[in-house]
Design a protein around this motif. Structure first.
Motif, short mmCIF file in Angstrom:
data_model
loop_
_atom_site.label_atom_id
_atom_site.label_comp_id
_atom_site.label_asym_id
_atom_site.label_seq_id
_atom_site.Cartn_x
_atom_site.Cartn_y
_atom_site.Cartn_z
N PHE A 127 -13.26 7.34 -21.87
CA PHE A 127 -13.09 8.71 -22.39
C PHE A 127 -14.36 9.51 -22.16
N GLY A 128 -14.17 10.78 -21.83
CA GLY A 128 -15.32 11.65 -21.58
C GLY A 128 -16.00 11.32 -20.26
N GLU A 129 -15.28 10.59 -19.38
CA GLU A 129 -15.89 10.18 -18.10
C GLU A 129 -14.86 10.25 -16.99
N LYS A 130 -15.41 10.09 -15.77
CA LYS A 130 -14.52 10.01 -14.61
C LYS A 130 -13.93 8.61 -14.52
N ASN A 131 -12.69 8.54 -14.09
CA ASN A 131 -11.99 7.27 -13.87
C ASN A 131 -11.37 7.31 -12.48
N ILE A 132 -10.91 6.14 -12.05
CA ILE A 132 -10.29 6.11 -10.71
C ILE A 132 -8.93 5.43 -10.77
N VAL A 133 -7.93 6.10 -10.22
CA VAL A 133 -6.62 5.46 -10.10
C VAL A 133 -6.37 5.16 -8.61
N SER A 134 -5.93 3.94 -8.33
CA SER A 134 -5.54 3.56 -6.97
C SER A 134 -4.12 3.02 -7.03
N VAL A 135 -3.35 3.34 -6.04
CA VAL A 135 -1.97 2.85 -5.99
C VAL A 135 -1.72 2.24 -4.62
N LYS A 136 -1.28 0.98 -4.65
CA LYS A 136 -0.85 0.37 -3.39
C LYS A 136 0.67 0.52 -3.32
N ILE A 137 1.12 1.16 -2.24
CA ILE A 137 2.57 1.41 -2.09
C ILE A 137 3.06 0.64 -0.88
N ASN A 138 4.33 0.26 -0.93
CA ASN A 138 4.94 -0.42 0.21
C ASN A 138 6.28 0.27 0.48
N ASN A 139 6.52 0.60 1.76
CA ASN A 139 7.75 1.34 2.10
C ASN A 139 8.70 0.53 2.97
N GLU A 140 8.56 -0.80 2.95
CA GLU A 140 9.47 -1.62 3.77
C GLU A 140 10.88 -1.59 3.20
N LEU A 141 11.83 -1.79 4.08
CA LEU A 141 13.24 -1.86 3.66
C LEU A 141 13.70 -3.31 3.71
N HIS A 142 14.50 -3.69 2.74
CA HIS A 142 15.03 -5.05 2.69
C HIS A 142 16.48 -5.03 2.24
N ARG A 143 17.17 -6.09 2.55
CA ARG A 143 18.58 -6.16 2.14
C ARG A 143 18.71 -6.35 0.63
N ASP A 144 17.70 -6.91 0.00
CA ASP A 144 17.80 -7.11 -1.45
C ASP A 144 17.11 -6.00 -2.22
N ALA A 145 16.98 -4.82 -1.59
CA ALA A 145 16.34 -3.70 -2.27
C ALA A 145 17.15 -2.43 -2.04
N LEU A 146 16.89 -1.43 -2.87
CA LEU A 146 17.58 -0.14 -2.75
C LEU A 146 16.59 0.90 -2.23
N PRO A 147 16.95 1.71 -1.25
CA PRO A 147 18.12 1.66 -0.39
C PRO A 147 17.99 0.49 0.57
N ALA A 148 19.14 -0.04 1.06
CA ALA A 148 19.11 -1.29 1.81
C ALA A 148 18.83 -1.07 3.30
N GLY A 149 18.10 -2.01 3.85
CA GLY A 149 17.81 -1.96 5.28
C GLY A 149 17.05 -3.20 5.68
N ASP A 150 16.53 -3.19 6.88
CA ASP A 150 15.68 -4.28 7.36
C ASP A 150 14.33 -3.71 7.77
N THR A 151 13.34 -4.60 7.86
CA THR A 151 12.05 -4.23 8.45
C THR A 151 11.85 -5.14 9.65
N ALA A 152 11.76 -4.53 10.81
CA ALA A 152 11.61 -5.33 12.04
C ALA A 152 10.14 -5.36 12.42
N THR A 153 9.76 -6.41 13.16
CA THR A 153 8.41 -6.41 13.74
C THR A 153 8.56 -6.31 15.26
N LEU A 154 7.96 -5.29 15.82
CA LEU A 154 8.05 -5.07 17.27
C LEU A 154 7.14 -6.07 17.99
N LYS A 155 7.34 -6.19 19.30
CA LYS A 155 6.54 -7.16 20.07
C LYS A 155 5.05 -6.83 20.02
#
Ligand code: GCB
Length: 599
Positions: A127-155
Motif C-alpha cells: 500500500f502506498g507504493e508501486k506494484n507489478i502485475v504480470s500475466v502469462k497468457i496462452n492462446n493455443e487451441l485444443h479439443r478439450d477446450a472452448l472454443p475447440a480446435g487444434d494447435t499444429a507445429t509446423l516443420k
C-alpha cells in the motif's frame, strides 16, 4: 467458477481504477518466462495497448500468427487509503488461459478467454507504493477446450492455431483490467426475478455477502424517485403502475443494496435492471406476455487494428446500425461479449441470445482446414471439455443474469448432434445448467445444416430452436437457388408435420458479398445476389407461423483464418467491416421497419 462477477462500480465503499493503457508485452516461444523472472515484471518488452488483441498491430506474419505463451506486465500504484479493504485485479478477458502474478508471486490461473476473473491480492500488494502485475497468457487451441480446435507445429518449429470455427483466434487482454478496492466481506452477487400483472410488478430479489449483516434494499425510477423498499437478504419490491422494460422501448430502474453490519452501513451495490418477463409458450416467444418476432443478427466482436479488443466506439456504431436497420435482437455469437455490450442492449431494449464459446464441437466444421471425419462426441477429450464447458456456462449466467436484455442462453453453436454419443453430453449439460439462472430463461443451441429434424439426436433439449442454414451459399448456390428454396421448404414442412410445439428462430443464413461488386443479372459474391438470397429466405419465413425470428449472418464482415473459402475474412456482413452498408442493408431496413413487432 467465480464466486461473484458483479460489474465494478464506484461509490463511497468501492473504488475502481482502470489499468488500461500501455503494458509491456513479450512472446515466450521457449517457455522461459518464469526462469527469466518475467513474473516479477519486465521493461524491455513491446509497448502493447490494453484492451486489444495483439495480432493486427504487427507487420510480420510470425508475430501476428503467434501461438503459445506470451506475457503482459504493468506497474500500478495502490493508494495508502485502500488499506483495510479487499484489493482485487479484475480481468475482463484473457484469451484463452492466464496465470496472474503480482510482485512476483503467483496469485491464480484462469481458463476461458471470454469471461472475467478476479485475482484477490489484498495480502500481496504494497500500500502506498508501486506494484507489478504480470500475466502469462496462452492462446493455443485444443479439443478439450472452448472454443475447440487444434494447435499444429509446423516443420519450422512454429506453432499454428487450427480453429474448428470460423473466426480469427484474436488473442490477448481483449477487455479492460480493473484495480478494485471493495469492502472485506462485502456484497458479491445478487439476482432478481419478476412477476408482472396489470398494474403491478413484483421484483423478487436475493443478495449475497460474506457476512451475516442485514440489508436495506431500494428501487428507484429514472427520475430518481424511490418507488419501493425492502429489508433482508431475500425479499420483494412491489411497484405500483410500473413502467416495464419493453423491446426497443427500454426503461431501467436502479436497484440498490445496502449492507448493514452491527448497525453500521459497510457496503453498497447499485445496478440498473428492467422489469419484464420472458416465456416460451407454444410457438411464441413472449416478453411481458406479448409475442415478439426477433429480427437482428449474429455478430462478432471484431474490428480493424484491435481485433477482438472491446472498443466502445465500435459498439456505439453497431448499436446505431442495428437501430437504423430496425433490429430488435442479436446473438452473442460465438462467445460472451464485453459486459458493456449488454449495458447498451439494456438501455436500447435490444434482446440478446447469450452464447458460451462452445463452438467447433463438430469435426467436419474444420473442413476449412481439410476436414476431419470423426464424431466429436466420441472423442476422449469430452470429459475434460465438459468440465470447462459447464464452468463457463455457470460463469456466463452468473455474469449476465441481471441484464433485462438477455432473452436466452445458447449453450453451443453447431455441435455434431447426429450421433447417439452426443446424447449423454447434452443430457448432462441441460441437467447441470437447469437451475443456474433464477429467472429460468430458455436454453438452446444452434443446429447446423446437417442436423435436420430427422438426423439430430438432441432435439428434445432446447426450449426453442436456432437453425443455421445456408442453401443458396454452401449448397444449391447461384442459379440453383430455387432448388435451395425448395429444399428449405421441404425441411420446414417436416417441422410443421411434427408434433414439436416450439418456436424456431433462423440464427444464421447469408451469402458472402464483396462490397462494390455489382452484376446484372446477379452472380454470387455480388451485392445483388446477397439481396436475392435474403429475399428467398424471407419468402420462406413468411410462409411458416412457427418461425419466430430471423438473424442473418452477420451484422458486419469479420476476420477469419486465411483459406480458399475466405477473401480476407468472412464477407457475409450486411455491413462492411468498417461498418458501412452494403445494398442488402437498405433491403432489410425496409422489411424490418415494415414488420410489426409481434409479427
Ligand atoms: C456457420 C458458423 C459461423 C460461420 C458461418 C459461415 O455455420 O456458425 O461461425 O461464420 O457458418 O459463414 O460459414
Amino acid at each position: 467458477m467465480e464466486k461473484g462477477l458483479l460489474y465494478p462500480i464506484i461509490n463511497q465503499y468501492r473504488s475502481d481504477q482502470k489499468l488500461d493503457g500501455l503494458w509491456n508485452f513479450k512472446f515466450d516461444p521457449a517457455a522461459e518466462g518464469e526462469s527469466q523472472g518475467w513474473q516479477k515484471g519486465f521493461n524491455n518488452g513491446i509497448k502493447m495497448p490494453v484492451p486489444a488483441s495483439f495480432n493486427d498491430f504487427f507487420t510480420d506474419k510470425d508475430a501476428r500468427e503467434y501461438t503459445g505463451d506470451f506475457w503482459y506486465s504493468k506497474e500500478f500504484f495502490v493508494p495508502k487509503y485502500y488499506e483495510g479493504q479487499e484489493i482485487q485485479i479484475r480481468f475482463g478477458a484473457a484469451t484463452h488461459r492466464a496465470v496472474v502474478y503480482v510482485n512476483g508471486q503467483e496469485i491464480r490461473s484462469h481458463e476461458g478467454g471470454f469471461l472475467p476473473f478476479t485475482a484477490e491480492v489484498t495480502n500481496t500488494v504494497k500500500f502506498g507504493e508501486k506494484n507489478i502485475v504480470s500475466v502469462k497468457i496462452n492462446n493455443e487451441l485444443h479439443r478439450d477446450a472452448l472454443p475447440a480446435g487444434d494447435t499444429a507445429t509446423l516443420k519450422n518449429g512454429k506453432k499454428m492455431a487450427k480453429p474448428f470455427f470460423d473466426f480469427y483466434n484474436y488473442s490477448g487482454l481483449n477487455r479492460s483490467v480493473h484495480l478494485l478496492a471493495v469492502p472485506k466481506n462485502g456484497i458479491y452477487d445478487y439476482s432478481t426475478t419478476y412477476e408482472i400483472s396489470d398494474h403491478e410488478a413484483i421484483v423478487h430479489y436475493s443478495v449475497n455477502a460474506d457476512t451475516d449483516g442485514d440489508f436495506k434494499v431500494s428501487l428507484t425510477d429514472e427520475n430518481g424517485n424511490v418507488v419501493a423498499t425492502s429489508t433482508g437478504k431475500d425479499g420483494d419490491l412491489t411497484v405500483k403502475n410500473p413502467t416495464l422494460w419493453n423491446v426497443r422501448d427500454a426503461y431501467l430502474y436502479t436497484i440498490r443494496f445496502e449492507l448493514i453490519d452491527n448497525g453500521k452501513p459497510v457496503d453498497e451495490y447499485g445496478d440498473q435492471i428492467g422489469l419484464r418477463t420472458i416465456e416460451i409458450k407454444g410457438h411464441q416467444i413472449l416478453v411481458n406476455h406479448k409475442s415478439v418476432y426477433l429480427r437482428g443478427f449474429g455478430r462478432h466482436e471484431d474490428s480493424i487494428y484491435a481485433g477482438r479488443g472491446f472498443d466502445m466506439n465500435v459498439e456505439r456504431r453497431d448499436v446505431n446500425l442495428m437501430k437504423w436497420i430496425g433490429a430488435n435482437s442479436f446473438r452473442s455469437s460465438h462467445y460472451p461479449y464485453d459486459e458493456q455490450v449488454y449495458k447498451f442492449a439494456d438501455r436500447e431494449g435490444i434482446l440478446v441470445i447469450d452464447e458460451v464459446p462452445a463452438v467447433g464441437f463438430k469435426m467436419a466444421a474444420a473442413s476449412f482446414l481439410g476436414g476431419l471425419d470423426q464424431s466429436f462426441f466420441d472423442g476422449d477429450w469430452i470429459h475434460d471439455l465438459y468440465k470447462k464447458h459447464i464452468d463457463q456456462v455457470t460463469d456466463l449466467i452468473k455474469r449476465d443474469k441481471n441484464h433485462p436484455s438477455v432473452l436466452a442462453w445458447s449453450l453451443l453453436n453447431e455441435p455434431d448432434t447426429s450421433k447417439k454419443s452426443a446424447v449423454p453430453y447434452f443430457e448432462k449439460l441441460f441437467k447441470d445448467s437447469a437451475n443456474l439462472d433464477p429467472e429460468k430463461r430458455p436454453r438452446t443451441f444452434t443446429l447446423n445444416e446437417d442436423d435436420t429434424i430427422d438426423v439430430s439426436k438432441c432435439l428434445r433439449f432446447p426450449d426453442f430452436y436456432l437453425l443455421n442454414r445456408y442453401p443458396g451459399w454452401y449448397h444449391k448456390w447461384g442459379y440453383e437457388i430455387s432448388d435451395g428454396e425448395a429444399g428449405l421448404r421441404a425441411e420446414l414442412d417436416e417441422w410443421k408435420k411434427s408434433d414439436i410445439d416450439k418456436p424456431i428462430v433462423f440464427s444464421e443464413y447469408g451469402a458472402d458479398t464483396e462490397p462494390g461488386l455489382h452484376k446484372l443479372p446477379s452472380i454470387m459474391w455480388s451485392e445483388e445476389y446477397q439481396i436475392e438470397l435474403l429475399e428467398m429466405f424471407d419468402r420462406v419465413f413468411d410462409s411458416y407461423d412457427f418461425i419466430r425470428g430471423e438473424q442473418p449472418w452477420n451484422l458486419a464482415d469479420f476476420q477469419t483464418v486465411e483459406g480458399n473459402m475466405r477473401v480476407n475474412g468472412n464477407k457475409k456482413g450486411i455491413f462492411t467491416r468498417d461498418r458501412q452498408p452494403k445494398a442488402a442493408a437498405f433491403y432489410l431496413r425496409k422489411r424490418w421497419n415494415k414488420l410489426p413487432l409481434d409479427w
